[in-house]
Enzyme design. Structure first.
Site, PDB file in Angstrom:
ATOM      1  N   ARG A 244       0.846  -1.191   0.000  1.00  0.00           N
ATOM      2  CA  ARG A 244       0.000   0.000   0.000  1.00  0.00           C
ATOM      3  C   ARG A 244       0.884   1.244   0.000  1.00  0.00           C
ATOM      4  O   ARG A 244       1.892   1.300   0.710  1.00  0.00           O
ATOM      5  CB  ARG A 244      -0.907   0.032   1.236  1.00  0.00           C
ATOM      6  N   GLU A 273      -3.980   7.530  -5.305  1.00  0.00           N
ATOM      7  CA  GLU A 273      -4.086   6.813  -6.582  1.00  0.00           C
ATOM      8  C   GLU A 273      -5.309   7.321  -7.331  1.00  0.00           C
ATOM      9  O   GLU A 273      -6.355   7.504  -6.709  1.00  0.00           O
ATOM     10  CB  GLU A 273      -4.197   5.310  -6.330  1.00  0.00           C
ATOM     11  N   HIS A 292      -0.894   0.109  -9.897  1.00  0.00           N
ATOM     12  CA  HIS A 292      -1.555  -0.829  -8.976  1.00  0.00           C
ATOM     13  C   HIS A 292      -2.115  -2.046  -9.739  1.00  0.00           C
ATOM     14  O   HIS A 292      -3.324  -2.290  -9.720  1.00  0.00           O
ATOM     15  CB  HIS A 292      -2.675  -0.121  -8.187  1.00  0.00           C
TER      16      HIS A 292
END
Ligand code: GLV
Length: 333
Positions: A244, A273, A292
């Protein structure tokens, strides 16, 4: 948005179109509404749609906080299509008797493959090499052009030895790496099996040539990688994060890469993000960043969606789902 199914079935809101036959399977048993756009639903939409829903199938981009849980009075299950559930207020869900489920296991190997891909790419400067060729800077073979770090025989430090960390450690054996790990839980059987060495965080940082993060985001791990942590690392070290973004203080990472406190970093996750196109991090040649996608193989994303649906269906039918985050809720019922 589309409306599917009949009113008499339990109502489930799904915050994105899903791969495979996930929606169709859900639709057979539930009254399903699906947010059909690429960007996540807005806060208002999420509030509105969950107000009458008994089930919520969400993604890690959906913030399921106490306010939302307070408004969603009929909610019985929140199933996230992710292994990480830091986007859900678990305490608030538990206090309201709402079961939370996630999708561990099915993404372990795919994510470990990706972490290793990042590690290799950053060590051997793949993105820089690719850019150099495309930009016409490959003028001749040169002894010191784009020299990087050796992976074979180097020392890997794994921060957080859960399933994904362990899968990365297994891959490291094929590269004859010495593997150190740290984290709250020591795993002696795995140490034995894979020849791992347990150490503390500072010891790992000082000795590792590669540091790969596989910890959960918790209050304890938020900004674990700060100025001090990067300073403790070797100047030749490569930092990898597929966990993360908020585990890293991005200002500190920026300065560490800019001032060559460490050699390079490869990250699949960022604090915010998506990362803005103008973000200062993107000016760094020694940073590799991906959007991601560590679990993004066709098969794995299909399995994750299927598991997220199984979890909803089990919970709504009164069965125990395979992957509850707060199983104490089941015991109360
Ligand atoms: C991805 O980051 C996940 O938590 O599944």
């Amino acid at each position: 948005m589309r409306f599917l199914g009949k009113q008499s079935k339990p109502r489930v809101y799904v915050t994105r179109a899903l791969p495979g036959d996930a929606i169709e399977r859900l639709q057979r048993e539930c009254d399903v509404r699906v947010w059909d756009e690429d960007a996540p639903p807005s806060r208002e939409t999420l509030l509105e749609e969950t107000r009458n829903a008994e089930g919520l199938l969400c993604l890690l981009t959906d913030n399921v906080d106490a306010g939302l849980l307070e408004a969603a009075v009929h909610l019985r299950v929140i199933s996230t299509m992710a292994v990480g559930y830091d986007h859900i207020d678990i305490d608030a869900a538990t206090a309201r008797g709402v079961l939370v489920t996630h999708t561990p296991g099915v993404l372990t190997e795919t994510t470990a493959d990706f972490a290793f891909a990042l590690l290799l790419a950053a060590a051997r400067r793949l993105p820089e090499g690719d850019r150099a060729v495309r930009e016409g800077r490959w003028t001749a073979w040169q002894p010191t052009f784009l020299v990087g770090q050796d992976v074979y025989g180097a020392t890997l430090g794994i921060v957080g030895l859960g399933a994904i960390g362990a899968a990365v450690a297994k891959r490291a054996r094929g590269f004859a790496m010495r593997v150190l790990y740290c984290g709250p839980a020591r795993n002696e059987p795995l140490e034995e099996e894979l020849g791992l060495e347990y150490t503390n965080f500072e010891g790992l940082l000082a000795r590792a040539d590669f540091v790969s993060v596989h910890a959960r985001l918790t209050p304890e791990t938020r900004h674990l990688f700060n100025e001090d942590a990067f300073r403790r690392m070797k100047p030749t070290a490569v930092f990898v994060n597929t966990a993360r973004g908020a585990i890293v203080d991005e200002g500190a990472l920026l300065r560490a890469l800019e001032n060559r406190v460490i050699a390079a970093a490869a990250i699949d996750v960022t604090e915010t993000e998506p990362l803005a196109k103008t973000d200062m991090l993107l000016r760094l040649p020694n940073l590799l960043v991906t959007p991601h996608i560590a679990s993004a193989s066709v098969a794995t994303r299909t399995r994750m969606a299927g598991l997220a649906v199984d979890n909803v269906l089990d919970a709504l039918a009164g069965r125990r789902p395979g992957h509850p985050v707060n199983p104490q809720v089941l015991n109360v019922k």
